[in-house]
Motif scaffolding. Sequence first.
Motif, PDB file in Angstrom:
ATOM      1  N   GLY A   1      59.655 -50.741 -31.437  1.00  0.00           N
ATOM      2  CA  GLY A   1      58.969 -49.474 -31.650  1.00  0.00           C
ATOM      3  C   GLY A   1      59.062 -48.915 -33.062  1.00  0.00           C
ATOM      4  N   LEU A   2      59.383 -49.750 -34.029  1.00  0.00           N
ATOM      5  CA  LEU A   2      59.424 -49.323 -35.430  1.00  0.00           C
ATOM      6  C   LEU A   2      58.054 -49.487 -36.072  1.00  0.00           C
ATOM      7  N   SER A   3      57.663 -48.548 -36.904  1.00  0.00           N
ATOM      8  CA  SER A   3      56.485 -48.768 -37.738  1.00  0.00           C
ATOM      9  C   SER A   3      56.920 -49.537 -38.985  1.00  0.00           C
ATOM     10  N   VAL A   4      56.046 -50.378 -39.493  1.00  0.00           N
ATOM     11  CA  VAL A   4      56.415 -51.286 -40.583  1.00  0.00           C
ATOM     12  C   VAL A   4      55.719 -50.892 -41.875  1.00  0.00           C
ATOM     13  N   HIS A   5      56.511 -50.752 -42.911  1.00  0.00           N
ATOM     14  CA  HIS A   5      56.036 -50.479 -44.259  1.00  0.00           C
ATOM     15  C   HIS A   5      56.635 -51.555 -45.160  1.00  0.00           C
ATOM     16  N   TYR A   6      55.973 -51.855 -46.264  1.00  0.00           N
ATOM     17  CA  TYR A   6      56.554 -52.879 -47.135  1.00  0.00           C
ATOM     18  C   TYR A   6      56.169 -52.675 -48.596  1.00  0.00           C
ATOM     19  N   HIS A   7      57.055 -53.133 -49.455  1.00  0.00           N
ATOM     20  CA  HIS A   7      56.803 -53.200 -50.896  1.00  0.00           C
ATOM     21  C   HIS A   7      57.006 -54.643 -51.307  1.00  0.00           C
ATOM     22  N   ASN A   8      56.068 -55.174 -52.065  1.00  0.00           N
ATOM     23  CA  ASN A   8      56.113 -56.565 -52.482  1.00  0.00           C
ATOM     24  C   ASN A   8      55.559 -56.655 -53.892  1.00  0.00           C
ATOM     25  N   ARG A   9      55.961 -57.680 -54.612  1.00  0.00           N
ATOM     26  CA  ARG A   9      55.430 -57.854 -55.965  1.00  0.00           C
ATOM     27  C   ARG A   9      53.907 -57.948 -55.936  1.00  0.00           C
ATOM     28  N   HIS A  10      53.392 -58.652 -54.937  1.00  0.00           N
ATOM     29  CA  HIS A  10      51.945 -58.742 -54.731  1.00  0.00           C
ATOM     30  C   HIS A  10      51.638 -58.383 -53.274  1.00  0.00           C
ATOM     31  N   ARG A  11      50.546 -57.696 -53.070  1.00  0.00           N
ATOM     32  CA  ARG A  11      50.154 -57.346 -51.707  1.00  0.00           C
ATOM     33  C   ARG A  11      49.817 -58.614 -50.934  1.00  0.00           C
ATOM     34  N   VAL A  12      50.275 -58.712 -49.696  1.00  0.00           N
ATOM     35  CA  VAL A  12      49.982 -59.906 -48.900  1.00  0.00           C
ATOM     36  C   VAL A  12      48.524 -59.869 -48.458  1.00  0.00           C
ATOM     37  N   PRO A  13      47.953 -61.028 -48.097  1.00  0.00           N
ATOM     38  CA  PRO A  13      46.565 -61.047 -47.644  1.00  0.00           C
ATOM     39  C   PRO A  13      46.323 -60.079 -46.492  1.00  0.00           C
ATOM     40  N   LYS A  14      45.113 -59.536 -46.440  1.00  0.00           N
ATOM     41  CA  LYS A  14      44.791 -58.510 -45.443  1.00  0.00           C
ATOM     42  C   LYS A  14      44.992 -59.011 -44.021  1.00  0.00           C
ATOM     43  N   GLY A  15      44.688 -60.288 -43.791  1.00  0.00           N
ATOM     44  CA  GLY A  15      44.862 -60.833 -42.449  1.00  0.00           C
ATOM     45  C   GLY A  15      46.316 -60.770 -41.995  1.00  0.00           C
ATOM     46  N   ILE A  16      47.248 -61.089 -42.906  1.00  0.00           N
ATOM     47  CA  ILE A  16      48.674 -61.015 -42.574  1.00  0.00           C
ATOM     48  C   ILE A  16      49.087 -59.558 -42.398  1.00  0.00           C
ATOM     49  N   GLU A  17      48.637 -58.726 -43.316  1.00  0.00           N
ATOM     50  CA  GLU A  17      48.976 -57.303 -43.256  1.00  0.00           C
ATOM     51  C   GLU A  17      48.504 -56.690 -41.936  1.00  0.00           C
ATOM     52  N   ASP A  18      47.268 -57.016 -41.529  1.00  0.00           N
ATOM     53  CA  ASP A  18      46.728 -56.472 -40.288  1.00  0.00           C
ATOM     54  C   ASP A  18      47.478 -56.998 -39.063  1.00  0.00           C
ATOM     55  N   SER A  19      47.833 -58.290 -39.101  1.00  0.00           N
ATOM     56  CA  SER A  19      48.539 -58.867 -37.952  1.00  0.00           C
ATOM     57  C   SER A  19      49.919 -58.252 -37.766  1.00  0.00           C
ATOM     58  N   LEU A  20      50.506 -57.779 -38.861  1.00  0.00           N
ATOM     59  CA  LEU A  20      51.830 -57.167 -38.809  1.00  0.00           C
ATOM     60  C   LEU A  20      51.762 -55.651 -38.682  1.00  0.00           C
ATOM     61  N   CYS A  21      50.523 -55.101 -38.708  1.00  0.00           N
ATOM     62  CA  CYS A  21      50.340 -53.639 -38.699  1.00  0.00           C
ATOM     63  C   CYS A  21      51.244 -52.991 -39.750  1.00  0.00           C
ATOM     64  N   ALA A  22      51.232 -53.571 -40.944  1.00  0.00           N
ATOM     65  CA  ALA A  22      52.145 -53.151 -42.004  1.00  0.00           C
ATOM     66  C   ALA A  22      51.412 -52.361 -43.080  1.00  0.00           C
ATOM     67  N   LYS A  23      52.013 -51.286 -43.530  1.00  0.00           N
ATOM     68  CA  LYS A  23      51.444 -50.463 -44.591  1.00  0.00           C
ATOM     69  C   LYS A  23      52.059 -50.862 -45.926  1.00  0.00           C
ATOM     70  N   TYR A  24      51.197 -51.154 -46.885  1.00  0.00           N
ATOM     71  CA  TYR A  24      51.660 -51.574 -48.212  1.00  0.00           C
ATOM     72  C   TYR A  24      51.899 -50.372 -49.110  1.00  0.00           C
ATOM     73  N   TRP A  25      53.016 -50.391 -49.828  1.00  0.00           N
ATOM     74  CA  TRP A  25      53.345 -49.370 -50.820  1.00  0.00           C
ATOM     75  C   TRP A  25      53.453 -50.041 -52.178  1.00  0.00           C
ATOM     76  N   ASP A  26      52.583 -49.691 -53.073  1.00  0.00           N
ATOM     77  CA  ASP A  26      52.644 -50.228 -54.425  1.00  0.00           C
ATOM     78  C   ASP A  26      53.860 -49.685 -55.167  1.00  0.00           C
ATOM     79  N   ASP A  27      54.248 -48.448 -54.850  1.00  0.00           N
ATOM     80  CA  ASP A  27      55.354 -47.789 -55.523  1.00  0.00           C
ATOM     81  C   ASP A  27      56.588 -47.792 -54.624  1.00  0.00           C
ATOM     82  N   LEU A  28      57.628 -48.501 -55.054  1.00  0.00           N
ATOM     83  CA  LEU A  28      58.838 -48.619 -54.244  1.00  0.00           C
ATOM     84  C   LEU A  28      59.500 -47.270 -54.013  1.00  0.00           C
ATOM     85  N   ASP A  29      59.559 -46.446 -55.038  1.00  0.00           N
ATOM     86  CA  ASP A  29      60.217 -45.150 -54.902  1.00  0.00           C
ATOM     87  C   ASP A  29      59.571 -44.303 -53.811  1.00  0.00           C
ATOM     88  N   SER A  30      58.253 -44.324 -53.755  1.00  0.00           N
ATOM     89  CA  SER A  30      57.550 -43.550 -52.732  1.00  0.00           C
ATOM     90  C   SER A  30      57.868 -44.066 -51.343  1.00  0.00           C
TER      91      SER A  30
END
Length: 333
Positions: free
Chosen positions: A172-201
């Motif tokens: 039941g956790l929501s998933v957020h992530y910071h990565n050097r490069h954003r992962v492909p949209k298909g992977i991001e969608d399958s993981l229901c993961a929100k990308y953060w370009d800024d680590l501090d945020s």
Amino acid sequence: MQKRPIVHVTRRLPNSIEDRMRDLFEARLRAEDTPMSAAELKSAISDCDVFVPTVTDNITKDVIEAASSRLKLIANFGAGTNHIDVAAAYAKGITVTNTPGVLTEDTADLTMALILALPRRLVEGDRRMRAGEFKGWTPTHMLGHRVRGKALGIIGMGRIGQAIARRAHAFGLSVHYHNRHRVPKGIEDSLCAKYWDDLDSMLAAVDIVSVNCPSTPDTHHLIDEDRLKLMGADSYIVNTSRGEIIDEAALAEALSNGLIAGAGLDVYEDEPAPHPSLFDLPNAILAPHIGSATFESRQEMGEKVLINIRAMMDHHACPDRVLPPGARLSLAS
């Protein structure tokens, strides 16, 4: 290269892997299961065709310079290669390989175990029971935090980061992530993961942080005093990647002062010794670098090493070759 290459292994490996090495190669195995000194590494690497180190061996440029022209392959037993000067090996024409993929699920399992244990104060409770401090149930005893509904921030969305994300959804956790490069949209969608370009945020927005990025000059002390202050007093951090990514002294201070609620560590900045202050903190779980410590994982890691050595012997490209940044793999490699 001679028919049976000399393969020098720096640490004890699973018995079945050592048996296979004896069958296939002129294997030089160690009876001791302790790290080799720099002098011992230089001596070992100077007289072999294949060198098999582990994460505990610091294969510096100085060590690589001690290798003879016979050395063709450094077949690392482990996925991480930050302890090897890959650029120095590449410059000398030595191939470096690792063992990716086979430890992903086991490391993700341990990470999830720490994520679950920290908010519920499981290890602290075990210590109190053993010390005879449990005097019976009360409504306010050992209160922790619910995991469901919390936000997990993953730093490094590679194989392990993605495996953690899949597990996190089941709790039941929501998933957020910071990565050097954003992962492909298909992977991001399958993981229901929100990308953060800024680590501090991201750090300021999540409840639990999982460190899963590689150790590089750019990630050294990526989590420092300032970034720990961005996290909330009810937040937790878990590190199953490399110890030097977190400023351990700053982490101990943050835990002691209640800036964050807890930390679960499987790796350490000055491994094998954690920062001394961490031992006295009930809100720190200290695991002895067991992320990939399953019989299955270590067996598969050894098999990867064997495959890479056999590929080199048969003049084929090693399937798990590691290149330094900016290097190109030629068709003849």
